[in-house]
Design an enzyme around this catalytic site. Structure first.
Site, PDB file in Angstrom:
ATOM      1  N   GLU A  59       0.834  -1.206   0.000  1.00 59.03           N
ATOM      2  CA  GLU A  59       0.000   0.000   0.000  1.00 59.03           C
ATOM      3  C   GLU A  59       0.871   1.258   0.000  1.00 59.03           C
ATOM      4  O   GLU A  59       1.858   1.341   0.732  1.00 59.03           O
ATOM      5  CB  GLU A  59      -0.898  -0.023   1.239  1.00 59.03           C
ATOM      6  CG  GLU A  59      -1.930   1.073   1.307  1.00 59.03           C
ATOM      7  CD  GLU A  59      -2.890   0.893   2.479  1.00 59.03           C
ATOM      8  OE1 GLU A  59      -3.884   1.631   2.543  1.00 59.03           O
ATOM      9  OE2 GLU A  59      -2.643   0.019   3.340  1.00 59.03           O
ATOM     10  N   LYS A  64      -9.121   3.298  -2.843  1.00 57.84           N
ATOM     11  CA  LYS A  64      -9.528   2.503  -1.683  1.00 57.84           C
ATOM     12  C   LYS A  64     -10.951   2.894  -1.270  1.00 57.84           C
ATOM     13  O   LYS A  64     -11.285   4.080  -1.209  1.00 57.84           O
ATOM     14  CB  LYS A  64      -8.545   2.738  -0.533  1.00 57.84           C
ATOM     15  CG  LYS A  64      -8.667   1.786   0.641  1.00 57.84           C
ATOM     16  CD  LYS A  64      -7.520   2.005   1.618  1.00 57.84           C
ATOM     17  CE  LYS A  64      -7.559   1.035   2.776  1.00 57.84           C
ATOM     18  NZ  LYS A  64      -6.409   1.226   3.697  1.00 57.84           N
ATOM     19  N   SER A  82      20.579  -1.585  34.058  1.00 61.38           N
ATOM     20  CA  SER A  82      20.417  -1.475  35.507  1.00 61.38           C
ATOM     21  C   SER A  82      20.667  -2.779  36.254  1.00 61.38           C
ATOM     22  O   SER A  82      20.800  -2.771  37.471  1.00 61.38           O
ATOM     23  CB  SER A  82      18.991  -1.004  35.826  1.00 61.38           C
ATOM     24  OG  SER A  82      18.051  -2.013  35.488  1.00 61.38           O
ATOM     25  N   CYS A 137      -5.680  -3.390   1.731  1.00 61.92           N
ATOM     26  CA  CYS A 137      -5.474  -3.546   3.176  1.00 61.92           C
ATOM     27  C   CYS A 137      -6.768  -3.686   3.976  1.00 61.92           C
ATOM     28  O   CYS A 137      -7.364  -4.743   4.045  1.00 61.92           O
ATOM     29  CB  CYS A 137      -4.633  -2.391   3.700  1.00 61.92           C
ATOM     30  SG  CYS A 137      -3.866  -2.751   5.318  1.00 61.92           S
TER      31      CYS A 137
END
Length: 720
Positions: free
Chosen positions: A46, A115, A361, A176
């Site tokens: 896309e 789309k 850490s 999509c």
């Protein structure tokens, strides 16, 4: 009737927002690879020309101009002829912006297909930039810009919802989000005789999300038959999302080709040879015919003489039909290692910086972040050994060994050049165990490690309070108030942030690393701590990017446990066995700071609360109603009420921290990332006085009254 064996190609491309020439080069390379494999149809991701994550750049005219210029370059390139190409780009038609597929053949546009259904949930805001095509099965004339009129030999081409008809078959495009909709376009296309569907996606990675995609494609073609070509973006496109490829070809509900889900390849082409007669035979044997015969959804067909299955190819006995295969999935642990590792490599190579730095850490969160960087180095070294030219070029540029052709040979060697860890301790608060764990991990993965103490800076900053106000703040274990205690903890945390950036900027110079640039500082606050606000604003959770900011503690532990064996790092087990602690308060014989005790929740509980807040969309009262049942085996209704109230109280008072949260790789659908994903206020009214809390109290009273009646042998018919 022509031939029936058709070779088709789909691809995963590592595109980058606004990388016009780079994106176009990758598109052209994918076309060349598709043609070399004998494909007659190629589909890409896309918005592949502009890059999907261009976002508000879609409001700029330059974006549309440059997209058209790159399309013209592709159309002019005769090496891209002889194959139908389905390419994605933004198009303006009659002053309306559309997210489009442009179907082309031999330098001419066949159809522009906008789309129809926009993605406007979660991470997506497509309707901020585009409008959906609101005219199903209708087309209009698109007026070509002058640069394309000469190539087309015409002033107009069709734009809209149509199919392309060849002498041997018919195919249509969807994009999509349309796959995820209840009435997906391929359903109506199928009933109108369309046999091949292309889907061009920019579908981001979330843990285990691939299964959803596969199920939708498989079920869609199982019900209606057909060939489905799914193309997806791959890599970091310039934002928090990682697009995980997995382009695939599915025939009649069975996968016949699937690309990699996590890869550092810039261009990956997936091909399959499919038999159109299988589609026709399959459709004749399923409950489809009546609906197809009576369907009123008739499409305009754009005609082309180009055949996908030329008759002369039928005599080629070397051509083989692609056979079904099982879908490939990764475990959650592998997904974290691969997705985050690939994302960090893209981020580093495109940022132009010298490497990464992690404040290590000795706790499991920073351990997980460091292990993900090591995973990145493993992925990169595997690509180097496989001869990936782009990765080798990037390694030479970033790692910069002496000698033009010298490359690292192990992940540890690469790690030592581009990854730096720093332990920033306090003599009175840091335990020997955390210091040793940090050192052992750094040695195991090969990072350049620094061990230092910040006592002098801390004492100087604290003296500033004493000398200015005459007041000497103390920790709570020494009799100090809550405000004193929190002030001294935050002081250390913010000193660590400043120190991390200080060393991130100077370490490449002190090590005589060629090329200049600073180190990117990585954060390591997990999703639960962010939800609870269990971090200091602008402390060492403030960084350039946070690979684990949307991953929960449970999955991080699974990842570390998996890495003990898979990466061969035994010292990781010590991080799993240790009690999580911030080490911001003095250690005494009777007190050691513990994260879960400080927060008032276990990390597993925070995961549940976070999912209910975001995914189940429950407020405080709704959350109580759900959990009073779900947690009944572990907590009384009063205890559940207290936990729900505490969660929302701390969420509300710490919400402001989310506005400055370090951008994190999106991995979970309940991420609290304020800037893109979780759009909520950052100033709330006091929750302890809220109506929702009063409703919880009333419901709790009602539940406890019923429980008391049951214990006394009474019956309350009004309460379920």
């Amino acid at each position: 009737m022509g031939g029936h064996l058709v070779t088709v190609a789909t691809c995963s491309l590592n595109q980058w927002a606004l990388d016009w020439e780079g994106n176009t080069n990758r598109i052209i390379e994918s076309i060349h690879k598709a043609k070399a494999a004998g494909a007659r149809l190629r589909v890409g991701p896309e918005l592949e020309i502009s890059g999907y994550m261009s976002q508000d750049h879609f409001k700029e005219q330059d974006t549309f101009l440059h997209s058209l210029e790159m399309l013209a370059r592709i159309l002019r390139d005769e090496s891209c002829h002889g194959i139908i190409i389905d390419v994605g780009m933004p198009i303006q038609h009659r002053n309306v912006c559309y997210n489009c597929r442009v179907l082309c053949l031999d330098g001419k546009i066949l159809l522009i297909r906008p789309k129809q259904f926009m993605a406007s949930d979660g991470n997506y805001r497509e309707q901020r930039w585009f409008l959906p095509w609101a005219k199903p099965r209708q087309t209009e004339e698109y007026h070509l810009p002058r640069m394309l009129q000469k190539l087309q030999g015409a002033t107009h081409v069709p734009i809209g919802d149509a199919l392309v008809s060849t002498p041997d078959t018919c195919f249509g495009a969807e994009t999509c989000e349309e796959l995820f909709t209840p009435m997906a376009p391929h359903i109506a296309m199928s009933l109108d005789g369309c046999e091949i569907f292309t889907n061009s996606s920019a579908s981001h990675w979330e843990e285990t999300k691939l299964e959803t995609r596969v199920q939708l494609i498989v079920e869609g073609t199982r019900k209606g038959g057909g060939v489905y070509l799914y193309a997806n973006q791959q890599g970091c496109d310039g934002d928090r999302l990682f697009f995980d490829g997995s382009s695939m070809i599915v025939v009649n509900g069975e996968i016949v080709a699937q690309g990699s889900q996590f890869s550092v390849n810039d261009v990956e082409v997936v091909t399959a040879t499919v038999d159109l007669e299988e589609v026709r035979a399959y459709r004749s044997g399923i409950s489809r015919g009546y609906q197809a015969a009576h369907s009123t959804a008739k499409y305009q067909r754009i005609q082309t003489a180009f055949e996908l299955s030329p008759e002369e190819e039928d005599v080629d006995t070397t051509k083989r039909r692609s056979t079904p295969q099982k879908p490939r999935y990764h475990s959650v642990e592998e997904e974290i290692a691969l997705a985050a590792g690939c994302y960090l490599w893209d981020y580093l190579r495109r940022s132009g910086q010298a490497g990464y730095l992690v404040p290590l850490s000795g706790g499991i969160d920073s351990c997980a972040t460091a292990t993900i960087v090591f995973s990145m180095c493993r992925i990169v070294m595997q690509a180097v050994q496989e001869g990936n030219p782009q990765v080798i070029e990037d390694v030479k540029r970033i790692a910069k060994y002496k000698g033009e052709n010298v490359l690292p040979e192990t992940p540890q060697e690469l790690c030592n050049q581009i990854f730096h860890t720093i332990y920033m301790g306090m003599k009175t608060m840091s335990s020997p165990e955390t210091r040793k764990r940090a050192k052992d991990l750094a040695e195991a993965i090969g990072s350049h490690h620094i061990d230092l103490d910040i006592d002098d800076i801390y004492n100087a900053q604290k003296a500033l309070i004493v000398n200015t106000t005459g007041f000497d703040p103390q920790f709570k274990v020494h009799g100090g108030s809550y405000q004193e205690n929190i002030t001294l903890q935050c002081l250390q945390a913010r000193i660590r942030m400043v120190t991390a950036y200080e060393f991130g900027q100077i370490l490449p110079t002190t090590r005589n690393r060629p090329g200049g640039g600073s180190l990117l500082v990585l954060g390591s606050a997990n999703v639960g701590e962010s939800l609870r606000g269990y971090l200091t604003k602008y402390d060492c959770s403030s960084a350039d990017i946070n690979p684990i900011g949307s991953i929960d503690k449970t999955d991080l532990k699974k990842f570390i446990k998996w890495a003990v064996e898979d990466f061969g790092i035994p010292c990781l087990q010590e991080f799993l066995d240790a009690t999580p602690t911030a080490e911001l308060e003095p250690i005494t014989s009777e007190y050691v700071q513990a994260d879960e005790a400080d927060m008032g929740f276990t990390y597993d509980e925070l995961t549940v609360l976070g999912r209910l807040r975001k995914e189940a969309k429950l407020g405080a009262f709704g959350m109580f109603q759900r959990l009073v049942h779900d947690w009944a085996a572990d907590y009384t209704p009063a205890q559940v009420a207290d936990k729900v109230k505490r969660f929302h109280h701390f969420y509300a008072i710490n919400r402001h921290k989310m506005t400055t949260l370090t951008p994190s790789l999106h991995a979970q659908p309940y991420s609290p990332d304020d800037n893109r994903f979780d759009l909520r206020p950052f100033l709330y009214p006091p929750f302890w006085k809220s109506w929702s809390f009063k409703r919880i109290d009333a419901e709790l009273e009602r539940i406890e009254a019923k429980m008391a009646k049951k214990e006394g042998g009474g019956v309350d018919a009004d309460i379920d």
